[in-house]
Motif scaffolding. Structure first.
Motif, PDB file in Angstrom:
ATOM      1  N   PRO A 198       0.825  -1.211   0.000  1.00 54.69           N
ATOM      2  CA  PRO A 198       0.000   0.000   0.000  1.00 54.69           C
ATOM      3  C   PRO A 198       0.857   1.257   0.000  1.00 54.69           C
ATOM      4  N   ILE A 199       0.281   2.321  -0.533  1.00 57.24           N
ATOM      5  CA  ILE A 199       0.973   3.597  -0.613  1.00 57.24           C
ATOM      6  C   ILE A 199       0.408   4.525   0.453  1.00 57.24           C
ATOM      7  N   ASP A 200       1.281   5.004   1.339  1.00 55.55           N
ATOM      8  CA  ASP A 200       0.882   5.978   2.345  1.00 55.55           C
ATOM      9  C   ASP A 200       1.376   7.354   1.911  1.00 55.55           C
ATOM     10  N   ILE A 201       0.478   8.331   1.871  1.00 55.58           N
ATOM     11  CA  ILE A 201       0.877   9.701   1.573  1.00 55.58           C
ATOM     12  C   ILE A 201       0.840  10.464   2.893  1.00 55.58           C
ATOM     13  N   ASP A 202       1.971  10.516   3.580  1.00 50.49           N
ATOM     14  CA  ASP A 202       1.977  11.107   4.913  1.00 50.49           C
ATOM     15  C   ASP A 202       2.068  12.630   4.898  1.00 50.49           C
ATOM     16  N   ASP A 203       2.166  13.210   3.698  1.00 47.52           N
ATOM     17  CA  ASP A 203       2.215  14.672   3.608  1.00 47.52           C
ATOM     18  C   ASP A 203       1.080  15.192   2.719  1.00 47.52           C
ATOM     19  N   LEU A 204      -0.049  14.495   2.719  1.00 52.13           N
ATOM     20  CA  LEU A 204      -1.118  14.816   1.768  1.00 52.13           C
ATOM     21  C   LEU A 204      -1.604  16.253   1.916  1.00 52.13           C
TER      22      LEU A 204
END
Length: 423
Positions: free
Chosen positions: A7-13
């Motif tokens: 899975p791809i986490d976008i922690d700075d969305l």
């Protein structure tokens, strides 16, 4: 390309950490402000088209002015976004000019029949893209690839290059590759590569009459203006563009799709009365979540600030409007020519669903079409470019339960499964 297994986490969305390349692009653009004066846009488009006749629709100028004015009202846009919108408007006007010129030279185009299309209608992020690309694998079908949706009318003197590809394909591929390098996760959300099948409302916007601008800027004024238009008139215009494309690239039965049709079922069926419609259905919260995540990620280059609260409020309301209209008007599509397809069915059950759709349309499902359908499914598993891990509370400060209350009417109307918002 992202790894589909992880899975791809976008922690700075909503608080993006920009790369050096992204910062450089923004800094350069801010140093070169974009002029959205309409007369200059039209002059530039006319120079490209080699034509200056916008047609006999006196209202087009008013719609074009409303279109551009809505963008001017959006003070949060970066100059990168303003450049993108300006280029898009020049392109739309240029293609409109070229269409008028083509119809003047070949008036028989407007007699070409657009018969028995298959039309996919459903929310953004509800499987419409997957389904229309799958149907388009049938060699009997005429569809609208992304490169053609962006440049439906060829430029004067332009034809296939040495590789046999249309010059428009190469232009759109260059733009796609540039976007992929600056926003690499977009492919995991909605990969608009040149051959991907796109929405015909891009053609409607040659008439400045679709909701597409809502995806490029924060334009509630345009939304209200668009919703007040006589869409039967504009859908007839879109049909005329389809006739021109049929003239240019072949007389096959069309497969079309757009979420916008959900709130325009009356104009849609008035324009294509013999259409067969596949309605896709999905948990509206998954739709909203996916939409605002994609918008927030794109906004790191488009806007000076992400404003997650605005995204939640606007797109929850927008999806609610679309679904309310669809539930209200679905009877405008004859029961014998409509099929309901839930999102959870589009994962290994596609061929039986296509058999049902083709039977409703009275269309032959050939062995060659079945083979191509299966090839497409094998080559395009869900999550091909990676799967995003969503976080509504963390990114947007709201829970799925808080949003879902507004959509009880939709769950009552259709077989829709509640989805895990973090999946």
């Amino acid at each position: 390309m992202a790894d589909a297994a992880h899975p791809i986490d976008i922690d700075d969305l909503t608080a993006p950490r920009l790369t050096e390349v992204q910062r450089s692009i923004l800094e350069y653009a801010e140093a070169h402000p974009v002029d959205l004066k309409i007369d200059r846009i039209v002059e530039e488009a006319a120079a490209l088209a080699g034509a200056d006749d916008l047609g006999d629709d006196e209202g087009f100028g008013q719609r074009l002015a409303a279109h551009v004015d809505a963008v001017e009202q959006d003070e949060g846009l970066t100059q990168v976004a303003r450049r993108t919108v300006r280029d898009r408007v020049v392109r739309l006007v240029r293609n409109r000019l070229s269409l008028v010129d083509l119809l003047r030279r070949y008036p028989e185009i407007e007699t070409i029949p657009i018969e028995k299309p298959l039309i996919v209608v459903g929310m953004p992020r509800s499987g419409t893209t997957h389904l229309v690309n799958l149907i388009a694998a049938d060699p009997q079908r005429r569809s609208l690839p992304f490169w053609e949706s962006q440049e439906p009318m060829p430029l004067p003197g332009h034809g296939p290059g040495p590789d046999g590809r249309d010059a428009r394909f190469h232009s759109i591929k260059a733009q796609h590759d540039a976007l992929e390098s600056t926003s690499p996760l977009l492919a995991a959300m909605h990969d608009r590569f040149p051959e991907a099948i796109e929405e015909e409302i891009e053609l409607l916007d040659l008439d400045c009459a679709s909701y597409v601008l809502e995806w490029h800027a924060r334009v509630p004024g345009w939304r209200d203006f668009y919703l007040g238009l006589d869409q039967e008139r504009h859908y007839r215009y879109m049909r005329k563009v389809l006739q021109a494309l049929t003239f240019l690239r072949g007389p096959r039965t069309w497969v079309l799709k757009s979420p916008q049709h959900s709130e325009q079922l009356g104009p849609l069926m008035a324009t294509f009365p013999d259409a067969t419609v596949a309605f896709t259905h999905r948990d509206p919260i998954a739709v909203v979540q996916s939409t605002i995540t994609m918008m927030a990620y794109s906004d790191r280059l488009r806007r000076h600030a992400i404003e997650p609260d605005w995204l939640v409020e606007y797109w929850t309301d927008r999806v609610h409007r679309l679904l309310s209209a669809s539930v209200r008007d679905r009877a405008l599509v004859p029961a014998e020519r409509r099929v309901d397809i839930s999102f959870h069915q589009l994962n290994g059950n596609e061929i039986p669903l296509l058999e049902q759709l083709y039977a409703r349309a009275g269309a032959e499902l050939t062995d060659e079409a079945r083979r191509r359908f299966q090839n497409y499914l094998d080559d395009n598993p869900r999550g091909k470019h990676g799967r995003l891990r969503y976080d509504l509370p963390g990114h947007f400060g709201v829970t799925a339960e808080e949003l879902r209350e507004r959509f009880e009417f939709y769950f009552d109307a259709y077989d829709v499964r509640i989805e895990d918002p973090s999946a």
